[in-house]
Design an enzyme around this catalytic site. Sequence first.
Site, PDB file in Angstrom:
ATOM      1  N   ARG A  16      26.492  11.226  30.553  1.00 19.51           N
ATOM      2  CA  ARG A  16      26.665   9.937  31.223  1.00 19.51           C
ATOM      3  C   ARG A  16      25.357   9.206  31.468  1.00 19.51           C
ATOM      4  NH1 ARG A  16      30.999   9.866  36.050  1.00 19.51           N
ATOM      5  NH2 ARG A  16      30.594   7.652  35.747  1.00 19.51           N
TER       6      ARG A  16
ATOM      7  N   TYR B 190      37.879 -13.592  29.525  1.00 21.08           N
ATOM      8  CA  TYR B 190      37.329 -14.909  29.212  1.00 21.08           C
ATOM      9  C   TYR B 190      36.221 -14.853  28.151  1.00 21.08           C
ATOM     10  CZ  TYR B 190      39.681 -16.188  33.556  1.00 21.08           C
ATOM     11  OH  TYR B 190      40.617 -16.390  34.538  1.00 21.08           O
TER      12      TYR B 190
ATOM     13  N   HIS C 203      36.633   6.676  25.431  1.00 20.66           N
ATOM     14  CA  HIS C 203      35.960   6.744  26.735  1.00 20.66           C
ATOM     15  C   HIS C 203      36.968   6.534  27.862  1.00 20.66           C
ATOM     16  CE1 HIS C 203      32.151   6.831  28.904  1.00 20.66           C
ATOM     17  NE2 HIS C 203      32.563   5.824  29.640  1.00 20.66           N
TER      18      HIS C 203
END
Length: 486
Positions: free
Chosen positions: A36, A127, A82
């Site tokens: 990570r 968006y 993921h």
Amino acid sequence: MKEILPSAIEDYEKIPFQDFTEKAYLNYSMYVILDRALPHIGDGLKPVQRRIVYSMSQLGLLSTAKHKKSARTVGDVLGKFHPHGDSACYEAMVLMAQPFSLRYPLVDGQGNFGDPNDPKSFAAMRYTESKLSRYADIFLQELDQGTTDWVPNFDGTLEEPALLPARLPNLLLNGSTGIAVGMATSIPPHNLREVANALIHLIDNGDTTIEKLCRFIKGPDFPTEAEIITPAQEILDMYRTGAGRIKMRARYHVENSEIIFTALPHHASTEKIYEQIASQMEEKKLPMVSDIRDESDHEDPTRLVIIPKPGRVDLNALTDHLFATTDLEKSFPVNMNMIGANGKPQVKNLLVFLTEWLEFRADTVRKKLNFRLDKIIERLHILDGLLVAFLNIDEVIRIIRVSDHPGKDLIKAFSLSEAQARAILEIRLRQLARLEEIRLKAEKKTWNPKKNPLRKSSRMKPLLKTISKKKSGPMPKRMETKEGLP
């Protein structure tokens, strides 16, 4: 009577609490460190970044394609590779698209992807639109050429690359930051040309030193245009130890007795600096300043104007005060901690980093050339079988017409392999012409290594002395080509 063993749950419950917590914490910390928070020295990416780049390439969102909704990419990454939160994944993708966060962005974003004053003010993923940038090509150009190992995804239904075959040391070019358990990383970005020249020098001079490498890499190169004021000796010590601190100072000029700041340090905000100066003015700590204006716009992304009071004001003393009390001067901590080629986290100096990355790159090129060689050998094998068929075309046709198992009979009659027999059976009638036989002989001649030897490179020989030998032995001679490094 056979003793009945306790179940796994009973064994689990019998573990002392101290041993359980210690083991659980170690497992968690190693997961955070390796999977990570820390980047790998090979491609310089964290797992989420690597999966975003690979998933976008699978979606066809290359640099030459059209932009697509970011929600499409995030959904594909989460569903296939993921399984974590969508907000964290999208934020990682946004950071890869911000030119003020990365020296060389990997994602080309379209829409509101934040601004330097507030990097997290980006619009929702429904968006914005995105695709890979041209810089991301260095990770994908050799991906399908046997250059990396493939591992199962989280549910075992797909495969993903363990590493991307980066053609440049992305970790040094873009830098990285991350906080793991018990350790952290903070690597500054650098200029591509400087790093490339340093790599070429290291290839040609295997016994070089950090001092000589610093003739090419003068220091970090941040996305902003602020000045680095750290002394050269401290920068050299930072590269020698892998840890240190880089000080940056905003750039300014004087125009009509006004101080105009045009470039801020990395991660500095115009709005925050404005508030810091305004707060000092309210507290009467800046009696020599009459006003402050933020004139930043699209044409001038950074333009902060300080207006001194009329009279004799020492502008140098004023700027020194502002540098000491505001974010017009900031420090970037450096801790070159990364996952090395051996899979272990370690703080590396500049020479060790470049040498180990060259080893990774040489191994990648070796895999690519061996992959090509296997393809050539496979094709030559098929050509040998086809030429045997053309030399015995009447017998081959007879076997195919009368045999119930023509493949097995061809193998038995002409000592062929299954692949050769399959290729013969797939020949079309129009390919039985005399010109086709001539074409096959010409193709075999072009693949003949004695007629077309691989070009040798004098640059690879010093590299062989620089990198450590693998368990598989020294690098084969077919590796010595001009293609690849760095």
